[in-house]
Scaffold this motif. Structure first.
Motif, PDB file in Angstrom:
ATOM      1  N   LEU A  50       0.942  -1.360  -0.368  1.00  0.00           N
ATOM      2  CA  LEU A  50       0.458   0.153  -0.055  1.00  0.00           C
ATOM      3  C   LEU A  50       1.094   1.086  -0.264  1.00  0.00           C
ATOM      4  O   LEU A  50       0.436   1.943  -0.354  1.00  0.00           O
ATOM      5  CB  LEU A  50      -0.855   0.055   0.784  1.00  0.00           C
ATOM      6  N   VAL A  51       2.046   1.152   0.573  1.00  0.00           N
ATOM      7  CA  VAL A  51       3.333   2.056   1.006  1.00  0.00           C
ATOM      8  C   VAL A  51       4.029   2.345  -0.196  1.00  0.00           C
ATOM      9  O   VAL A  51       5.121   1.582  -0.034  1.00  0.00           O
ATOM     10  CB  VAL A  51       3.128   2.867   2.099  1.00  0.00           C
ATOM     11  N   GLU A  52       4.625   3.688  -0.288  1.00  0.00           N
ATOM     12  CA  GLU A  52       5.857   3.692  -1.535  1.00  0.00           C
ATOM     13  C   GLU A  52       7.041   4.686  -0.256  1.00  0.00           C
ATOM     14  O   GLU A  52       6.114   5.721  -0.969  1.00  0.00           O
ATOM     15  CB  GLU A  52       5.885   3.309  -2.500  1.00  0.00           C
ATOM     16  N   GLY A  53       7.474   4.698   0.443  1.00  0.00           N
ATOM     17  CA  GLY A  53       8.369   5.463   0.475  1.00  0.00           C
ATOM     18  C   GLY A  53       7.285   6.188   2.032  1.00  0.00           C
ATOM     19  O   GLY A  53       7.012   5.563   2.700  1.00  0.00           O
ATOM     20  N   LYS A  54       7.269   7.378   1.953  1.00  0.00           N
ATOM     21  CA  LYS A  54       6.314   8.166   3.192  1.00  0.00           C
ATOM     22  C   LYS A  54       4.434   8.917   2.289  1.00  0.00           C
ATOM     23  O   LYS A  54       4.214   9.265   2.584  1.00  0.00           O
ATOM     24  CB  LYS A  54       6.966   9.469   3.357  1.00  0.00           C
ATOM     25  N   THR A  60      -3.033   3.101  -4.985  1.00  0.00           N
ATOM     26  CA  THR A  60      -4.339   2.711  -4.341  1.00  0.00           C
ATOM     27  C   THR A  60      -5.009   3.500  -3.972  1.00  0.00           C
ATOM     28  O   THR A  60      -4.610   5.456  -4.195  1.00  0.00           O
ATOM     29  CB  THR A  60      -2.832   2.622  -3.327  1.00  0.00           C
ATOM     30  N   MET A  61      -5.877   2.636  -3.109  1.00  0.00           N
ATOM     31  CA  MET A  61      -7.080   3.963  -3.516  1.00  0.00           C
ATOM     32  C   MET A  61      -7.743   3.806  -1.837  1.00  0.00           C
ATOM     33  O   MET A  61      -7.531   2.918  -1.419  1.00  0.00           O
ATOM     34  CB  MET A  61      -7.872   3.802  -4.195  1.00  0.00           C
ATOM     35  N   ILE A  62      -7.119   4.755  -0.853  1.00  0.00           N
ATOM     36  CA  ILE A  62      -8.232   4.526   0.596  1.00  0.00           C
ATOM     37  C   ILE A  62      -9.348   5.751   0.732  1.00  0.00           C
ATOM     38  O   ILE A  62      -8.844   6.464   0.684  1.00  0.00           O
ATOM     39  CB  ILE A  62      -6.748   4.442   1.673  1.00  0.00           C
ATOM     40  N   LEU A  63     -10.383   4.727   1.135  1.00  0.00           N
ATOM     41  CA  LEU A  63     -11.250   5.949   1.484  1.00  0.00           C
ATOM     42  C   LEU A  63     -12.007   6.016   3.130  1.00  0.00           C
ATOM     43  O   LEU A  63     -12.157   4.456   3.697  1.00  0.00           O
ATOM     44  CB  LEU A  63     -12.150   5.427   0.143  1.00  0.00           C
ATOM     45  N   SER A  85     -12.011   1.925   3.385  1.00  0.00           N
ATOM     46  CA  SER A  85     -12.371   0.847   2.013  1.00  0.00           C
ATOM     47  C   SER A  85     -10.811   0.802   1.605  1.00  0.00           C
ATOM     48  O   SER A  85      -9.698   1.979   1.938  1.00  0.00           O
ATOM     49  CB  SER A  85     -12.892   0.925   1.252  1.00  0.00           C
ATOM     50  N   ILE A  86      -9.901  -0.332   0.944  1.00  0.00           N
ATOM     51  CA  ILE A  86      -8.790  -0.042   0.723  1.00  0.00           C
ATOM     52  C   ILE A  86      -9.179  -1.232  -0.576  1.00  0.00           C
ATOM     53  O   ILE A  86      -9.236  -2.101  -0.596  1.00  0.00           O
ATOM     54  CB  ILE A  86      -7.730  -1.011   1.747  1.00  0.00           C
ATOM     55  N   PHE A  87      -8.268  -0.255  -1.423  1.00  0.00           N
ATOM     56  CA  PHE A  87      -8.498  -0.874  -3.058  1.00  0.00           C
ATOM     57  C   PHE A  87      -7.086  -0.892  -2.813  1.00  0.00           C
ATOM     58  O   PHE A  87      -6.062   0.618  -3.210  1.00  0.00           O
ATOM     59  CB  PHE A  87      -8.820   0.303  -3.563  1.00  0.00           C
TER      60      PHE A  87
END
Length: 93
Positions: A50-54, A60-63, A85-87
Motif C-alpha cells: 500500500l505504501v511507497e516511501g512516505k 492505491t485508494m483508501i477511503l 475501504s482499501i483498494f
C-alpha cells in the motif's frame, strides 16, 4: 471508536478476509492504521502493498467514509469512526 476496514481486489485475496473490525482507544492516522494491519496479519508485505516511501503507492485508494485520503491529508489523515475501504493498485488493461 469502532472502524470497519473493507479490503478489495487482490488485497482481499492476499489477506484471505473481506473485512476486519477494530476498536480504537484513541484517534490515529492512516499510517498508524497500516502499522496495526501489519501487526494484525503478522505480515510486513501489507505495508509494501500500500505504501511507497512516505506516500500512498500509486494506484492505491483508501477511503474513509467514502472520502479519498489523497484529497484530505494522505497518510496523515485522521481515521474517523465508520468505514474504511482499501483498494490496492490495479493491473491489467
Amino acid at each position: 471508536m469502532k472502524v470497519e476496514i473493507k479490503f478489495f481486489a487482490t488485497l482481499r485475496l492476499y489477506l484471505g478476509v473481506a473485512s476486519l473490525t477494530l476498536n480504537l482507544d484513541k484517534p490515529i492516522i492512516v499510517d498508524e492504521l497500516i502499522n496495526i494491519l501489519v501487526e494484525k496479519f503478522n505480515d510486513k508485505k501489507v505495508r509494501e502493498y500500500l505504501v511507497e516511501g512516505k506516500k500512498i503507492k500509486t494506484g492505491t485508494m483508501i477511503l474513509i467514509n467514502g472520502k479519498n485520503i489523497l484529497h484530505i491529508n494522505g497518510l496523515n489523515t485522521v481515521v474517523e469512526e465508520g468505514e474504511i475501504s482499501i483498494f490496492p493498485p490495479a493491473g491489467g488493461g
